[in-house]
Write a protein that holds these residues in place. Sequence first.
Motif, PDB file in Angstrom:
ATOM      1  N   PRO A  72     -10.020 -52.504  -2.261  1.00  0.00           N
ATOM      2  CA  PRO A  72     -10.128 -51.058  -2.524  1.00  0.00           C
ATOM      3  C   PRO A  72      -8.832 -50.499  -3.100  1.00  0.00           C
ATOM      4  N   PHE A  73      -8.873 -49.954  -4.299  1.00  0.00           N
ATOM      5  CA  PHE A  73      -7.712 -49.293  -4.890  1.00  0.00           C
ATOM      6  C   PHE A  73      -8.194 -48.324  -5.962  1.00  0.00           C
ATOM      7  N   LYS A  74      -7.329 -47.403  -6.364  1.00  0.00           N
ATOM      8  CA  LYS A  74      -7.689 -46.386  -7.341  1.00  0.00           C
ATOM      9  C   LYS A  74      -7.820 -47.003  -8.733  1.00  0.00           C
ATOM     10  N   PHE A  75      -8.653 -46.345  -9.544  1.00  0.00           N
ATOM     11  CA  PHE A  75      -8.879 -46.747 -10.947  1.00  0.00           C
ATOM     12  C   PHE A  75      -9.417 -48.176 -11.052  1.00  0.00           C
ATOM     13  N   LYS A  76     -10.129 -48.619 -10.008  1.00  0.00           N
ATOM     14  CA  LYS A  76     -10.658 -49.984  -9.999  1.00  0.00           C
ATOM     15  C   LYS A  76     -11.635 -50.221 -11.158  1.00  0.00           C
TER      16      LYS A  76
END
Length: 263
Positions: A72-76
Motif C-alpha cells: 500500500p502506497f500513494k500513486f500506486k
Amino acid sequence: MSFTDWTAASGSIFKVKFVGLYQFENIYAQTKLMGASGSEGMAFANTFKYAFAVTIFLNIFGLLLALVFNLPFKFKGFIRSAFFIPCIFSALIICFTFSAIFYPGGPFDRFLTAVGMSDFIRPWLTDRSINIYVISAINIWMFLGFTATIYLAGLKSIPGELKEATRIDGANAWQNFRHITLPLIAPAVTISMVLSLVGSLKVFDLPYLLSGNQAYVINSLVYFQMGNQLYAYGTAISLVLFIIVCLLAFPLLKVLRKNEVQL
C-alpha cells in the motif's frame, strides 16, 4: 519445403527436388565448421544467451516489482501504469530510442563520462561480445511491467486471511513468501516463464533493429537466407527453431505445472 532444394533458381515451386536431410546436414556442417565465429554458430549461441538472460532476469525482476506493487502506497496506480507503458509502444519506437541513447558519444556515454567511468565506454550495440546482453536488458526493461502485471494478478488471488493466519502462527516475511505466496502464485510463474522463454527464443525485431547483422539470432539467419533466395535452407533453419522451442518449452511447462497448488 525444408526437405527440398528450393531456391529462386528453381523457378516454379513444382520444379523443386526432394533432397532429404541435406539442408539440415548443411546447417550442422556450417555450425560445426565455423563455430561461434560463423553466422550459424553465432545465431544459435546468441539466441540461447538471449533466451536465458531474458527468461531468468525478466521473471526475477518482474516478481520483485509485483511484490512492491502489492504494497500500500500513494500513486500506486500511476506507477504501475508507468512501468506497463513500454510494452505498449512499437518495438520500432523502442529501438530508435535506445539506438540514440547508446549511440557512440550519446547520452549513455556522456553519463558514464560525467560520473568518472569513461573507461567503461564500449560500442554497446556493435560489439559482438556484449551487444546481445545489452539488447537482452532492453527487452527486460520493455516487458518488465507486463511480467509484473502477471505476477500481481497471482498475488491478488491469495486470500488476505491466509497471510494473516501465518503471521499469527509466528511466520516471518520470508517464511510467508516461501511457504504461502510462492506456491500459490505458481500458475503465474508457469505462464510468465513459458511466455518469456518462447518469446525470447523466436526473437527477431530487437536484435535486427538495434544492431542489424551485428547481433545474429536464429530468426535473423532465417531472414537473411530468405533474402538471399535460399528458401529451403531458410525454411530448414526455421523448422530447427520450432523444434528447439518445443524441446525447451514443453518440458519447462510440465515441470512448472507440478509445482502448482490449489486452495
